[in-house]
Enzyme design. Structure first.
Site, PDB file in Angstrom:
ATOM      1  CG  ASP A   1      -1.767  -1.159   1.416  1.00 45.19           C
ATOM      2  OD1 ASP A   1      -2.077  -1.812   0.402  1.00 45.19           O
ATOM      3  OD2 ASP A   1      -2.155  -1.451   2.563  1.00 45.19           O
TER       4      ASP A   1
ATOM      5  CG  ASP B   1      -7.550  -6.689   1.577  1.00 48.36           C
ATOM      6  OD1 ASP B   1      -8.658  -7.239   1.746  1.00 48.36           O
ATOM      7  OD2 ASP B   1      -6.953  -6.077   2.476  1.00 48.36           O
TER       8      ASP B   1
ATOM      9  CE  LYS C   1     -10.804  -5.410   4.175  1.00 47.85           C
ATOM     10  NZ  LYS C   1      -9.555  -4.994   3.553  1.00 47.85           N
TER      11      LYS C   1
ATOM     12  N   GLY D   1       2.202  -2.796  14.108  1.00 51.47           N
ATOM     13  CA  GLY D   1       2.859  -1.527  13.781  1.00 51.47           C
ATOM     14  C   GLY D   1       1.895  -0.363  13.820  1.00 51.47           C
TER      15      GLY D   1
ATOM     16  CD  GLN E   1      -4.745  -1.488  11.154  1.00 52.86           C
ATOM     17  OE1 GLN E   1      -5.826  -1.710  11.671  1.00 52.86           O
ATOM     18  NE2 GLN E   1      -4.363  -2.065  10.036  1.00 52.86           N
ATOM     19  N   GLY E   2      -1.162  -0.614  15.867  1.00 49.02           N
ATOM     20  CA  GLY E   2      -0.924  -0.873  17.293  1.00 49.02           C
ATOM     21  C   GLY E   2      -0.723  -2.324  17.689  1.00 49.02           C
TER      22      GLY E   2
END
Ligand code: XMP
Length: 257
Positions: free
Chosen positions: A23, A84, A86, A210, A212-213
């Site tokens: 991305d 991806d 979805k 990373g 996003q935590g």
């Protein structure tokens, strides 16, 4: 060879459980975006077992235009490719979406189980099976408000009891013989629960470490089979170094089991 086997083989050969989410932030002219994507792929391919593409590249580059260069490079490196997308519509539309991505060179697509089976994802699974492709379904997403949808308790059609949606989706992943179940790295406790349902039948893909935590160690210990990593690699000063570091951390946790 089916998709599950293909990615497992790539993971073993490269000694990596990292899926590169290629991305990139918006950039013009699009040729620059393309050359940046290729540069990252060239630098990181030794340390990843697959490449995941998202709308960040499909929309500006075009599926049968610029993106074909990315697809060709990934194929030259013998890396499985996941789109991806979805998938989340009615059956005939879903089937056409999947068909285009498979024709473009993708080995697997992601899909939302919320649309159900009959006239939902059944045509996508059928097409995938006929063509040796994979379908990875969402089970519990990585973002903050995921509980509003995937975490809601709903009446299970089979048992009649109130059950969290993600548990129902995890069971569907087994029932549908999905090639993967996505569970956010930001919720390791959900990975543990989903693993108890899918066991070794459906591999767990975890995005969210990373930026996003999510933490690598917790995610791997909880039972994730593959870690999907985007910005921690693509926005790093040295993407190759960053990928190698993440790969090595994952492997050291796995070695300690
Ligand atoms: P970052 O930059 O956060 O990117 O490492 C993660 C990548 O994974 C996608 N993503 C998800 N995909 N379910 C998915 O199927 C999720 O819960 C989820 N969370 C993040 C994201 O779009 C990006 O490509």
């Amino acid at each position: 060879m089916d998709f599950k086997t293909k990615i497992e083989k790539a993971a073993e050969e490269r000694n990596s459980r990292i899926v590169l989410a290629l991305d990139l932030p918006p950039e013009k002219p699009y040729e620059i975006l393309l050359s940046k994507a290729i540069k990252i792929l060239d630098g990181t391919n030794d340390y990843v077992c697959a490449v995941k593409i998202n709308r960040q590249l499909v929309l500006p580059l075009g599926l049968f235009r610029g993106l074909q260069t990315v697809i060709c490079v990934a194929k030259d490196y013998e890396l499985p490719l996941i789109m991806d997308c979805k998938i989340n519509d009615v059956g005939h539309t879903n089937e056409i979406i999947a068909r285009y991505y498979f024709e473009a060179g993708f080995d697997a697509v992601t899909a939302n189980p919320l649309v159900g089976w009959e006239e939902g994802l059944k045509p996508v699974f059928k097409l995938a099976r006929e063509n040796g492709k994979g379908v990875i379904i969402l089970v519990y997403m990585s973002h903050k408000s995921t509980d509003e949808g995937y975490g809601r308790s709903v009446k299970d059609k089979k048992t009649g009891s109130l059950t969290p949606q993600y548990q129902i989706f995890a069971r569907k992943a087994v029932e549908w013989n999905a090639d993967g179940a996505v569970v956010g790295a930001t919720y390791p406790e959900k990975i543990v629960e989903v693993k108890q349902i899918v066991k070794d039948k459906v591999p767990i893909y975890s995005p969210g470490i990373g930026f996003q935590g999510g933490k690598i160690e917790e995610t791997v210990r909880a039972g994730a089979d593959y870690l999907i990593v985007g910005r921690s690699i693509t926005l790093a000063k040295n993407p190759a170094e960053a990928t190698k570091k993440i790969r090595d951390t994952v492997n050291s946790v796995l070695a300690g089991f």
